[in-house]
Design an enzyme around this catalytic site. Sequence first.
Site, PDB file in Angstrom:
ATOM      1  N   SER A 236     -10.196  -0.367   6.944  1.00 58.78           N
ATOM      2  CA  SER A 236      -9.599  -0.299   5.611  1.00 58.78           C
ATOM      3  C   SER A 236      -8.864  -1.537   5.129  1.00 58.78           C
ATOM      4  O   SER A 236      -8.428  -1.568   3.984  1.00 58.78           O
ATOM      5  CB  SER A 236      -8.654   0.892   5.520  1.00 58.78           C
ATOM      6  OG  SER A 236      -9.402   2.057   5.422  1.00 58.78           O
TER       7      SER A 236
ATOM      8  N   LYS B  76       0.857  -1.189   0.000  1.00 56.81           N
ATOM      9  CA  LYS B  76       0.000   0.000   0.000  1.00 56.81           C
ATOM     10  C   LYS B  76       0.890   1.234   0.000  1.00 56.81           C
ATOM     11  O   LYS B  76       1.921   1.254   0.697  1.00 56.81           O
ATOM     12  CB  LYS B  76      -0.904  -0.030   1.255  1.00 56.81           C
ATOM     13  CG  LYS B  76      -1.921   1.111   1.329  1.00 56.81           C
ATOM     14  CD  LYS B  76      -2.853   0.954   2.532  1.00 56.81           C
ATOM     15  CE  LYS B  76      -3.871   2.073   2.618  1.00 56.81           C
ATOM     16  NZ  LYS B  76      -4.808   1.918   3.752  1.00 56.81           N
TER      17      LYS B  76
ATOM     18  N   SER C  77      -9.790   2.084   2.832  1.00 53.23           N
ATOM     19  CA  SER C  77      -8.894   2.858   1.994  1.00 53.23           C
ATOM     20  C   SER C  77      -7.865   2.001   1.261  1.00 53.23           C
ATOM     21  O   SER C  77      -7.190   2.494   0.372  1.00 53.23           O
ATOM     22  CB  SER C  77      -8.151   3.884   2.857  1.00 53.23           C
ATOM     23  OG  SER C  77      -7.326   3.211   3.809  1.00 53.23           O
TER      24      SER C  77
HETATM   25  N1  GLN Z   1     -13.495   4.574   6.403  1.00 53.12           N
HETATM   26  C1  GLN Z   1     -12.788   4.946   7.569  1.00 53.12           C
HETATM   27  C2  GLN Z   1     -12.328   6.370   7.440  1.00 53.12           C
HETATM   28  O1  GLN Z   1     -12.581   6.948   6.454  1.00 53.12           O
HETATM   29  C3  GLN Z   1     -11.643   4.025   7.836  1.00 53.12           C
HETATM   30  C4  GLN Z   1     -10.470   4.250   6.964  1.00 53.12           C
HETATM   31  C5  GLN Z   1      -9.302   3.394   7.344  1.00 53.12           C
HETATM   32  O2  GLN Z   1      -9.446   2.369   7.992  1.00 53.12           O
HETATM   33  N2  GLN Z   1      -8.118   3.858   6.977  1.00 53.12           N
HETATM   34  O3  GLN Z   1     -11.722   6.925   8.274  1.00 53.12           O
END
Ligand code: GLN
Length: 507
Positions: free
Chosen positions: A178, A79, A154
């Site tokens: 995410s 990532k 994400s």
């Molecule tokens: N959807 C959540 C957010 O927008 C989690 C994102 C994540 O786990 N990085 O913060």
Amino acid sequence: MTELHRLDIRELAQGLASKQFSSLELTQHFLARIDRLDAQLNSFITVTHESALAHAKSADALRAQGNAGVLTGIPIAHKDIFCTEGVRTSAGSKMLDNFISPYNATVVAQANAAGLVMLGKTNMDEFAMGSSNESSFYGATHNPWGLDRVPGGSSGGSAAAVAADLAPFATATDTGGSIRQPAAFCGLTGLKPTYGRVSRFGMIAYASSLDQGGPIARSAQDCAYLLQVMAGHDAKDSTSIDHPTEDYVAALAAVTSPDKPLQGLRIGLPHQYLKDGLDADVKARVHDALAVLEDLGATLVWIDLTTSDAAIPAYYLIAPAEASSNLSRYDGVRFGHRCENPKDLMDLYTRSRTEGFGDEVQRRILVGTYALSAGYYDAYYLKAQKVRRLIQNDFLKAFEQCDVIAGPTAPTAAYAIGAKQDPVAMYLGDIYTIAVNLAGLPAISAPVGFDTSYSGHENCAPLPVGLQLIGPYWSESKLLSIIHQYQQRTDWHKQRAPIASDTGASV
Ligand code: GLN
């Protein structure tokens, strides 16, 4: 050679060990797939062709000398939140579009030390803020199961790349879901470890008390191989916990009764996770999976997680508050985007940050700065931290009645790109995942079938559905082995997205 991308990690390791193919052949195979297919998916921000081939050759040389480890020579995607020395590390943001990291994140160093060959850096929501991968400066990633669908976020790039067989497995991070939610949307297995299990050193910070790295792969077994590489104490990360690691791969096979491998396991079902708001097909697939787990010997117990409704409001205060603090370092002075011809220092700060950050990131900085400001701190941030403790206690109480907690990973399958314009609608999709991060617990998502009726969509393959299992602290190997047993009995994790079947043979 066209089927190399179909092999799982164990098969890849065996094939390399028995010299059926070399790391160079394997790496070339995956790079060719990326070159041929990723234009449709946009799952990579950067593909490191040259260094991948060079590392593959070194891996082959190590093997020839008899110095290879189990995974030496297997390709991986990282990532783009993990710092990679000499390679752009953007976190999906224009702010870091020009940032070439001078050092490796610990996770990347661990992967390199295991002999894994980096294919490139995967697309992600900007600074990991999002649930759909649409907030990336580099454009949305498309779901391999339906190209008009989001892959989740994400870590959507990591999930899409693995689901399309562009990489055998990938690193990811999970601040509020995410790893698990994109794994669910793309038909994969993803594990969010206990907070402190995987080093955060060199992992670009979003919300430091919630961020945790982990694997996204096809199966629990493949995840176990990657967790083995990523887990461990790191003196460079003050929140890394010095807790012994396990042999996660060996632990998969540790069952007492082959017939009823889950005998004695109590699975808690929170009433709050299986009520209204949950898509009917998702609910049905979760119940199907629970029936398989029962058949494997587990017993189901209904439980209550009474603080469930408080998780989204608490998270969407705490995460932006920490983000506003973490992102203050991007000031246009030391590194990252700098505006042209600033009039004065204030203009430099303001325009660099306005130009460098996208809308969602700016929204969170505003919310977080407000929640932390004098006079509001007690009413918002402190209150949210107290709620966080109640959520943690709720889980600890539940674990007196059960060994793991099961439910859906997300309330629906993958939705269409562009469908959630309202940020709050997007936040609500995190309902089942974020409490886990607030409590610091480990959790896994695994594919358990398909949603065939979702939103009347045509011309789209059935969309994968994920089951989430949440465990007590340090129960990674238990979660992996439960899912491994499930995957011995089912083949949802072996299903391929339509695009993955493209071997290039007819091109
Ligand atoms: N959807 C959540 C957010 O927008 C989690 C994102 C994540 O786990 N990085 O913060």
